[in-house]
Structures are given as C-alpha cells and as structure tokens.
Design a protein around this motif. Structure first.
Motif, short mmCIF file in Angstrom:
data_model
loop_
_atom_site.label_atom_id
_atom_site.label_comp_id
_atom_site.label_asym_id
_atom_site.label_seq_id
_atom_site.Cartn_x
_atom_site.Cartn_y
_atom_site.Cartn_z
N ARG A 79 34.11 -93.36 -43.36
CA ARG A 79 32.67 -93.66 -43.35
C ARG A 79 32.35 -94.88 -42.47
NH1 ARG A 79 31.74 -93.97 -49.67
NH2 ARG A 79 29.57 -94.16 -49.08
N GLU A 243 21.09 -99.16 -50.55
CA GLU A 243 22.50 -99.28 -50.92
C GLU A 243 22.68 -98.94 -52.40
OE1 GLU A 243 20.90 -101.47 -48.97
OE2 GLU A 243 22.30 -102.71 -47.80
N GLN A 245 21.30 -96.70 -54.83
CA GLN A 245 20.44 -95.52 -54.82
C GLN A 245 19.55 -95.44 -56.06
OE1 GLN A 245 22.60 -91.92 -53.51
NE2 GLN A 245 24.17 -93.25 -52.67
N GLY A 262 16.84 -92.71 -45.17
CA GLY A 262 18.16 -92.29 -44.70
C GLY A 262 18.47 -92.40 -43.23
N PHE A 265 21.77 -93.92 -42.95
CA PHE A 265 22.89 -93.34 -43.70
C PHE A 265 23.90 -92.73 -42.74
CE2 PHE A 265 20.13 -92.19 -47.68
CZ PHE A 265 19.93 -93.54 -47.90
N ASN A 266 25.17 -92.77 -43.14
CA ASN A 266 26.14 -92.09 -42.29
C ASN A 266 26.99 -91.07 -43.00
OD1 ASN A 266 28.23 -94.06 -43.19
ND2 ASN A 266 26.87 -95.41 -42.03
N SER A 267 26.76 -90.87 -44.30
CA SER A 267 27.50 -89.77 -44.91
C SER A 267 26.75 -89.25 -46.14
CB SER A 267 28.92 -90.21 -45.26
OG SER A 267 29.10 -90.33 -46.64
N TRP A 269 27.65 -89.29 -49.01
CA TRP A 269 27.82 -90.19 -50.16
C TRP A 269 26.71 -91.23 -50.22
CZ3 TRP A 269 30.88 -88.02 -53.43
CH2 TRP A 269 31.86 -87.15 -52.94
N ASP A 270 26.05 -91.50 -49.10
CA ASP A 270 24.94 -92.45 -49.10
C ASP A 270 23.69 -91.89 -49.78
OD1 ASP A 270 26.40 -94.30 -47.63
OD2 ASP A 270 25.73 -93.50 -45.70
N CYS A 271 23.65 -90.57 -49.96
CA CYS A 271 22.43 -89.99 -50.52
C CYS A 271 22.70 -89.05 -51.69
CB CYS A 271 21.62 -89.27 -49.44
SG CYS A 271 22.57 -88.18 -48.39
N ALA A 290 25.25 -89.64 -38.64
CA ALA A 290 25.75 -89.03 -39.88
C ALA A 290 26.78 -87.93 -39.60
CB ALA A 290 24.58 -88.50 -40.71
#
Ligand code: CS2
Ligand code: MG
Length: 403
Positions: A79, A243, A245, A262, A265-267, A269-271, A290
């Motif tokens: 990530r 960070e 959520q 978002g 966000f880069n994956s 798992w961030d959302c 992402a």
C-alpha cells in the motif's frame, strides 16, 4: 505471448509535472501508464526505475492480474501512495498493450460500454459568490450537467479551489509550499448563500457539487450538510479527513446530503468500512493513485454491493493517460456516478495527444485500440521537471491544519 523487453520513465513538465511509464514488448507494441503523484513525483519515478522495471523484463505482458499480485504481494511493503501509483502505472500500461494487441479499446476488454457516455463535472469558481455563479453559468452554457462550486471566503485571503486563472485551476503553485490561512467558522457561513444564489441562477436541472477538502470536523460537516439540504447538492466531497473511517458515522447521523470521499485513497482497505457501513455515497479513488484499472475495478465491484457509486478524481495533476484510463473504466462499470473533468492546458494536450472527447456535458474515451493516448517524446523532452508543491494550511492562530 508479448514479452516485455524494456520499460522507461518519462518525466515532463508541460506547465505542470507528469510522470509516465512506457512499457515495450517484442510484439512491437507498447503501453503507457500515468505515475504522477503531485508534489512527490520523483519518488514514484525512482520506485519504478530502480525497483520495478528490472522485475518486469522478460514477463508476459498479457498476465495483468499476476503482475499486479507480483508487485503488490512481492514487495512485502504494501500500500501507500508511492507503491500504489507505481503499480497503477504498470497496470495501466499493460491494459493499453492488451487493447492494442486485441485491436480493441480498453472499455471493450472490461465488458463493453454500459452507458452511452460519461457524465463529467466541471469546476466553477470565483473570488465572490457572484463571480462563481457567473462562471457556473458559462459551464451550463457549454452543456455541463454537473458543476462543482467553490468560492472565496470573506475574510480569508485565499482558499482551496479558487483559481487565479478563469478556467484553469492549478493547486501546485510554488517550488516550496505557500502558506494559506483558514477559518472553518468563516467558511461555514459562506457556503449556504453560494448554493442559494447558484440555485436561483442555474435552476434545478443541473447537479451542483462542492469540495470541502478535508477541512471540517465531523460535526461541522454534519451541520454544513444539513444547511445545504434545501439546495439538493449532488455531493459534498472530502468533508473530513478519512484516516479514521468511523468519523463518517457522525456526519451520516446528521445529514442526508450525499457524501463523496477518496481522491487520496490508494487501496480498498482505505474505504472498506466507509463502504460496508454505507457511510458514503460516492468513492473518489482513481486509476493512478489506487493501483490501476485492476484494483479500481475491485473497489467498484465491492462498492456496488452497498449502492456506493464511483466518482473518480480527475484534477489536472492526473495526466491525460489517467484521464483516458478513467473514461474506459467509467464507461464499463455498472455503478458509475460521475467523473471529474478539469481540462488540461493546450501545452499538456500537445504532449499527450488523445482520442477522448467532450460534448454536451459527456465524455467518451474514443474507439482507438488500447487507451487511445500517445506521448510525444520529443516534445516531452523539451519540458524539464520543475519542483512544485501544494500549499499548506494554518488556522488563524498559526496551528497547522489540513490543506
Ligand atoms: C482536488 C484536487 O480535484 C479535486 O477535487 O481536491 O484539486 C486536489 O487538490 C489535487 O488533485 C491535489 O493534487
Ligand atoms: Mg477534491
């Protein structure tokens, strides 16, 4: 099989910095991927050149999923924006190659079009409410069906989203970060009248959007959402940092204004929590930051289960290659919502000739095989990298704040 024979990174600055990965195969077919990470460009360039390209040579360019897993799981360090932008560049270039070999535009490989075009939103802004509304009217006249509204805040010298130039907004504005001053109190007073005036002037047949750029606390965002409900915003973007959520639960409890988040966000798992608890309505993750088309499809598929739609980031720091990739994705994904479209300058468009087009508020990626974007390497070489940073933000008492 098309074997990867070489790959290189092209850094260019036609008005702003862009990092591009070019992958070549022994089939004489090459692919392009965007790897631009605004303000941290050279770290991704190095990650690719020093650590990823040596691992690609000799591989079968058709094995997109396997190469994605190889770079993600194989690095051990997962990530993060640098890693995921690098993986995205490889992934995007491989989809481009596959499309060119198949003789098909990438959206056909993704299942084909499930709409006729991609609704985009443009950026209207101004120093005052009057200027912003006037600017929004221009967008409406050009056929835009969705318009983002950002206006100067009385009492603050500058704010996010308000450009110096009328039509082009470029936030990375200096070779060391400029410092902005922020007051949430002043800002919160300024947005409802903006929406009120905009509805009066533009009517109700246009979607109105707004970007908070992570500057409010959850309870403040809940109040703003409630205040804007009478004007039916399409979305409120990045209301608060994400960070944690679970912060979005508080906003959700207080307003029915739709929420989008978002772009950083880069994956998935961030959302994950944001989506599975239905705390948001639109996910703004995009191709370059992402993990490429492959990972973005995974996020969208997951979001679809929870009625969350896509709204890909599309600012000027995402190159025309990313824009093209996003349009192929948007055209083919079932739970598409809207696509951001901030036009690139003529200088940038000349370096990246492309097949995508805009008409009547909608965009289409075109039907050229692959992504339908080129890079003019001779022209690109004329524009040397120029360090440029996003501003930083402080409260009026000097405390650092979210930009
Ligand atoms: C943004 C961007 O387009 C947007 O919604 O918030 O302008 C963002 O600030 C830049 O892409 C940062 O690189
Ligand atoms: Mg934004």
């Amino acid at each position: 099989m098309p074997r990867i024979t070489s790959a290189k990174v092209i850094v260019t600055c036609p008005g702003r910095n862009f990092v591009t990965l070019k992958i070549e195969t022994d089939d004489d077919v090459y692919g392009l991927g965007d790897a631009t990470l605004n303000g941290r460009e050279l770290s991704v360039a190095s990650y690719l050149t020093d650590h990823v390209i040596p691992c690609l040579i000799g591989r079968d360019a058709h094995r997109i999923e396997d190469i994605w897993q190889y770079l993600y799981k194989g690095a051990y360090w997962r990530r993060g924006p640098v890693t995921m932008s690098a993986i995205a560049a490889v992934d995007t270039a491989l989809w481009d190659i596959k499309g060119k070999i198949a003789g098909l535009p990438v959206y056909q490989l993704l299942g084909g079009a499930c709409r006729d075009g991609v609704m985009v939103y443009g950026h209207a802004n101004g120093k005052t409410i009057e200027e912003t509304v006037e600017n929004a009217l221009h967008y409406q006249q050009q056929g835009y069906k969705a318009i983002r509204l950002q206006s100067g805040v009385p009492g603050l010298a500058s704010t996010y989203g308000v450009s110096k130039d009328r039509y082009f907004y470029e936030p990375a504005d200096a070779d060391l970060p400029t410092e902005n001053l922020w007051s949430s109190e002043k800002y919160l007073r300024s947005v409802p009248p903006l929406f009120e005036k905009a509805r009066e002037a533009l009517g109700w047949d246009v979607h109105l959007l707004h970007d908070i750029h992570h500057r409010l606390t959850p309870i403040e965002a809940g109040r703003l959402g409630k205040d804007l409900e009478p004007y039916r915003p399409f979305w409120l973007e990045d209301a608060t940092p994400a960070e944690n959520q679970a912060n979005f639960r508080l906003i959700r409890q207080h307003t029915t204004s739709p929420l989008a988040v978002g772009e950083i966000f880069n994956s998935i798992w961030d959302c994950k929590q944001l989506i599975e608890e239905q705390l948001i309505d639109y996910i703004r993750a995009t191709v370059v930051h992402a993990g490429g088309i492959t990972h973005l499809r995974r996020i969208a598929g997951f979001a679809d289960l929870y009625n969350v739609r896509t709204g890909c980031h599309g600012a000027t720091d995402l190159s025309p290659i990313c824009m093209a990739a996003a349009l192929h994705f948007d055209l083919s994904v079932s739970n598409f919502g809207v696509q951001e479209y901030m036009r690139h300058t003529a200088e940038t468009d000349a370096v990246f000739p492309h097949a995508y087009s805009f008409a009547d508020g909608m965009m289409h990626p075109g039907d050229a095989p692959g992504l339908g974007v080129e890079i003019d390497e001779d022209l690109a070489a004329k524009y040397e990298y120029k360090r440029a940073y996003l501003p930083v933000n402080r409260l009026e008492d000097g405390s650092m704040w979210h930009w």
